[in-house]
Design a protein around this motif. Structure first.
Motif, PDB file in Angstrom:
ATOM      1  N   GLN A 107      45.443  -7.732 -48.498  1.00 40.23           N
ATOM      2  CA  GLN A 107      44.948  -6.978 -46.800  1.00 40.23           C
ATOM      3  C   GLN A 107      43.450  -7.441 -46.834  1.00 40.23           C
ATOM      4  O   GLN A 107      43.024  -7.537 -45.414  1.00 40.23           O
ATOM      5  CB  GLN A 107      45.550  -5.823 -46.963  1.00 40.23           C
ATOM      6  CG  GLN A 107      45.274  -4.650 -48.135  1.00 40.23           C
ATOM      7  CD  GLN A 107      46.238  -4.889 -49.242  1.00 40.23           C
ATOM      8  OE1 GLN A 107      46.612  -5.804 -48.785  1.00 40.23           O
ATOM      9  NE2 GLN A 107      45.822  -3.544 -49.611  1.00 40.23           N
ATOM     10  N   ILE A 108      42.526  -6.929 -48.021  1.00 44.09           N
ATOM     11  CA  ILE A 108      41.049  -6.984 -47.608  1.00 44.09           C
ATOM     12  C   ILE A 108      41.294  -8.881 -46.843  1.00 44.09           C
ATOM     13  O   ILE A 108      40.373  -9.004 -46.447  1.00 44.09           O
ATOM     14  CB  ILE A 108      40.469  -7.041 -48.729  1.00 44.09           C
ATOM     15  CG1 ILE A 108      40.766  -5.629 -49.090  1.00 44.09           C
ATOM     16  CG2 ILE A 108      39.059  -7.639 -48.333  1.00 44.09           C
ATOM     17  CD1 ILE A 108      40.710  -5.196 -50.451  1.00 44.09           C
ATOM     18  N   CYS A 109      41.419 -10.119 -47.784  1.00 44.76           N
ATOM     19  CA  CYS A 109      41.143 -11.044 -47.154  1.00 44.76           C
ATOM     20  C   CYS A 109      41.345 -11.412 -45.922  1.00 44.76           C
ATOM     21  O   CYS A 109      41.465 -12.372 -45.006  1.00 44.76           O
ATOM     22  CB  CYS A 109      41.546 -12.334 -48.034  1.00 44.76           C
ATOM     23  SG  CYS A 109      41.440 -12.107 -50.043  1.00 44.76           S
ATOM     24  N   ALA A 110      43.364 -10.875 -45.283  1.00 50.04           N
ATOM     25  CA  ALA A 110      43.971 -11.461 -44.007  1.00 50.04           C
ATOM     26  C   ALA A 110      42.639 -10.187 -43.038  1.00 50.04           C
ATOM     27  O   ALA A 110      42.654 -11.317 -42.023  1.00 50.04           O
ATOM     28  CB  ALA A 110      45.378 -10.347 -43.847  1.00 50.04           C
ATOM     29  N   ARG A 111      41.653  -9.926 -42.683  1.00 44.07           N
ATOM     30  CA  ARG A 111      41.277  -8.958 -41.948  1.00 44.07           C
ATOM     31  C   ARG A 111      39.703 -10.363 -42.116  1.00 44.07           C
ATOM     32  O   ARG A 111      39.348 -10.154 -41.243  1.00 44.07           O
ATOM     33  CB  ARG A 111      40.958  -7.509 -42.678  1.00 44.07           C
ATOM     34  CG  ARG A 111      41.861  -6.503 -42.304  1.00 44.07           C
ATOM     35  CD  ARG A 111      41.000  -5.103 -42.187  1.00 44.07           C
ATOM     36  NE  ARG A 111      40.518  -4.808 -43.713  1.00 44.07           N
ATOM     37  CZ  ARG A 111      41.978  -3.954 -44.623  1.00 44.07           C
ATOM     38  NH1 ARG A 111      42.930  -4.362 -44.043  1.00 44.07           N
ATOM     39  NH2 ARG A 111      41.610  -3.653 -45.987  1.00 44.07           N
ATOM     40  N   LEU A 112      39.469 -10.496 -43.268  1.00 45.68           N
ATOM     41  CA  LEU A 112      38.584 -11.368 -43.193  1.00 45.68           C
ATOM     42  C   LEU A 112      38.581 -12.515 -42.361  1.00 45.68           C
ATOM     43  O   LEU A 112      37.870 -13.449 -41.602  1.00 45.68           O
ATOM     44  CB  LEU A 112      37.605 -11.093 -44.410  1.00 45.68           C
ATOM     45  CG  LEU A 112      36.610 -10.902 -45.122  1.00 45.68           C
ATOM     46  CD1 LEU A 112      36.937 -11.542 -47.300  1.00 45.68           C
ATOM     47  CD2 LEU A 112      35.293 -11.032 -44.619  1.00 45.68           C
ATOM     48  N   CYS A 113      39.906 -12.820 -43.053  1.00 46.87           N
ATOM     49  CA  CYS A 113      40.199 -14.332 -42.054  1.00 46.87           C
ATOM     50  C   CYS A 113      40.726 -14.142 -40.586  1.00 46.87           C
ATOM     51  O   CYS A 113      40.566 -14.961 -39.314  1.00 46.87           O
ATOM     52  CB  CYS A 113      42.199 -14.646 -42.631  1.00 46.87           C
ATOM     53  SG  CYS A 113      42.236 -15.654 -44.153  1.00 46.87           S
ATOM     54  N   ARG A 275      26.930 -12.788 -47.832  1.00 47.13           N
ATOM     55  CA  ARG A 275      27.860 -12.579 -46.896  1.00 47.13           C
ATOM     56  C   ARG A 275      29.051 -12.007 -47.050  1.00 47.13           C
ATOM     57  O   ARG A 275      30.082 -10.759 -46.541  1.00 47.13           O
ATOM     58  CB  ARG A 275      27.845 -13.219 -45.242  1.00 47.13           C
ATOM     59  CG  ARG A 275      25.869 -12.783 -44.595  1.00 47.13           C
ATOM     60  CD  ARG A 275      26.517 -14.198 -43.699  1.00 47.13           C
ATOM     61  NE  ARG A 275      27.348 -13.338 -42.426  1.00 47.13           N
ATOM     62  CZ  ARG A 275      28.136 -14.613 -41.158  1.00 47.13           C
ATOM     63  NH1 ARG A 275      27.408 -15.405 -41.323  1.00 47.13           N
ATOM     64  NH2 ARG A 275      28.799 -13.569 -41.071  1.00 47.13           N
ATOM     65  N   ILE A 276      29.610 -13.218 -47.586  1.00 48.47           N
ATOM     66  CA  ILE A 276      31.364 -12.996 -48.352  1.00 48.47           C
ATOM     67  C   ILE A 276      31.766 -12.070 -49.559  1.00 48.47           C
ATOM     68  O   ILE A 276      32.731 -10.904 -49.459  1.00 48.47           O
ATOM     69  CB  ILE A 276      31.665 -14.726 -48.843  1.00 48.47           C
ATOM     70  CG1 ILE A 276      31.707 -15.238 -47.616  1.00 48.47           C
ATOM     71  CG2 ILE A 276      32.957 -13.995 -49.912  1.00 48.47           C
ATOM     72  CD1 ILE A 276      32.528 -16.200 -48.181  1.00 48.47           C
ATOM     73  N   ALA A 277      30.543 -11.753 -50.323  1.00 48.03           N
ATOM     74  CA  ALA A 277      30.151 -10.818 -51.250  1.00 48.03           C
ATOM     75  C   ALA A 277      30.485  -9.376 -50.911  1.00 48.03           C
ATOM     76  O   ALA A 277      30.966  -8.743 -50.989  1.00 48.03           O
ATOM     77  CB  ALA A 277      29.262 -10.978 -52.524  1.00 48.03           C
ATOM     78  N   ASP A 278      29.402  -9.301 -49.812  1.00 48.15           N
ATOM     79  CA  ASP A 278      29.200  -7.694 -49.326  1.00 48.15           C
ATOM     80  C   ASP A 278      30.240  -7.441 -48.180  1.00 48.15           C
ATOM     81  O   ASP A 278      30.463  -6.720 -48.565  1.00 48.15           O
ATOM     82  CB  ASP A 278      28.114  -7.997 -47.546  1.00 48.15           C
ATOM     83  CG  ASP A 278      26.940  -8.069 -48.784  1.00 48.15           C
ATOM     84  OD1 ASP A 278      26.731  -7.641 -49.606  1.00 48.15           O
ATOM     85  OD2 ASP A 278      25.989  -8.035 -47.963  1.00 48.15           O
ATOM     86  N   ALA A 279      31.167  -8.233 -47.771  1.00 43.74           N
ATOM     87  CA  ALA A 279      32.748  -8.589 -46.454  1.00 43.74           C
ATOM     88  C   ALA A 279      34.045  -7.509 -48.111  1.00 43.74           C
ATOM     89  O   ALA A 279      34.154  -6.510 -48.029  1.00 43.74           O
ATOM     90  CB  ALA A 279      33.124  -8.987 -46.380  1.00 43.74           C
ATOM     91  N   LEU A 280      33.399  -8.243 -49.207  1.00 43.34           N
ATOM     92  CA  LEU A 280      34.573  -8.064 -50.243  1.00 43.34           C
ATOM     93  C   LEU A 280      34.404  -7.220 -50.672  1.00 43.34           C
ATOM     94  O   LEU A 280      35.904  -5.780 -51.088  1.00 43.34           O
ATOM     95  CB  LEU A 280      34.832  -9.193 -51.282  1.00 43.34           C
ATOM     96  CG  LEU A 280      35.525  -9.325 -51.898  1.00 43.34           C
ATOM     97  CD1 LEU A 280      36.817  -9.445 -51.691  1.00 43.34           C
ATOM     98  CD2 LEU A 280      35.072 -10.361 -53.380  1.00 43.34           C
TER      99      LEU A 280
END
Length: 305
Positions: A107-113, A275-280
């Motif tokens: 669900q976290i990666c779905a929001r990132l996508c 940025r990816i690390a912060d979002a994750l």
């Protein structure tokens, strides 16, 4: 020297095989072999030694590796400088223990996508420690802080685990009011000699001597609990995905563990990776809090203690 040849060299060095590199690069293994041979001819050096296990770096390859990685980082920096701080793009591979990979990352990666349509995310769920030096993943989530290596380590969040069973199982067995009541119950846990991190050794927390039903996968263990096969230590954040699973002895048996985000030290210069690390990190903190909050809201009826 052709950058594309260096890119193939890095893929073989990280995969330890032509076939592994070909899968990651989406080109056939014979082409990978030809390109490596061409690079070796251009450089006048043998870069790999063929072994029964695959392709190992020769001394010359070991010396080339940091320069190839520096070229890779420089190219990434150049792309970022040209594209600016807009949408995140490209491929990112995230390694994680299977509990996190199954119950949090989708669900976290779905929001990132959704936020970044040009971003391709690969989730690698493996019950073991990832080797970032070999670039098995671009970043990894772990349950303990590594003590060695050129790594950037960030504590993400704490999470809770409790002993639990399915309500059908609990109805069929006497009430569990104390640790002594656990005697005679079937326990579910890790295969002892496949526990890859000491933080996963949960069985001693219950006082049980052994588990009758075991797996190296926490997701398999949770499914065994869900089907009424016995009692096991489960992640609180996984319980909302398994209707009917109830916590027991929450006052007597309560575990706290932490997730850590691990990155290669060279990636600190990459604005994209930062940025990816912060979002994750933000996503994992929020999702753990949300899912554990669902358990808290259900209150005492969720528990049998």
């Amino acid at each position: 020297m052709d950058w594309d040849d260096l890119r193939i060299f890095l893929a073989v060095a990280r995969a330890d095989s032509l076939s592994g590199a070909s899968r990651r690069l989406a080109i056939d293994a014979s082409t990978v072999g030809r390109r490596i041979a061409r690079l070796e001819q251009v450089l006048g050096a043998k870069l790999f030694v063929k072994t029964p296990q695959g392709y190992a770096l020769a001394p010359e390859g070991e010396r080339l590796l940091p320069h190839a990685e520096a070229a890779e980082a420089a190219l990434s920096d150049a792309r970022e400088a040209l594209s600016g701080p807009g949408d995140l793009t490209g491929q990112i591979r995230i390694g994680a223990p299977d509990g996190c990979a199954n119950y949090l990352l989708p669900q976290i990666c779905a929001r990132l996508c959704e936020d970044h349509p040009g971003l391709e995310i690969q989730i690698v769920a493996l019950p073991r420690v990832f080797n970032l030096s070999r670039r098995e993943a671009d970043m990894a989530i772990a349950v303990s802080q590594p003590q060695a290596g050129r790594l950037v380590v960030q504590r993400l969040t704490d999470y809770q685990l409790h002993l639990a069973g399915h309500e059908d199982y609990l109805r069929r067995h006497p009430p569990i009011l104390t640790r002594e009541d656990l005697r005679g119950h079937r326990m579910i846990g890790y295969i002892p000699d496949m526990i890859f991190d000491r933080e996963l050794d949960y069985l001693t927390e219950t006082g049980a001597d052994w588990a009758q039903l075991t797996s190296n996968s926490v997701s398999v263990q949770m499914q065994a609990v869900r089907t009424g096969a016995g009692l096991g230590i489960v992640h609180d954040f996984a319980i909302p995905f398994c209707p009917g699973v109830r916590r027991v002895l929450t006052d007597a048996i309560s575990l706290t563990r932490s997730f850590w985000l691990i990155r290669h030290a060279d990636d600190r210069r990459s604005q994209r990776m930062n940025r990816i690390a912060d979002a994750l990190a933000q996503g994992i903190r929020a999702e753990v809090a949300r899912l554990q909050g669902l358990i808290t809201l259900e209150g005492p009826s969720q528990e049998r203690a």
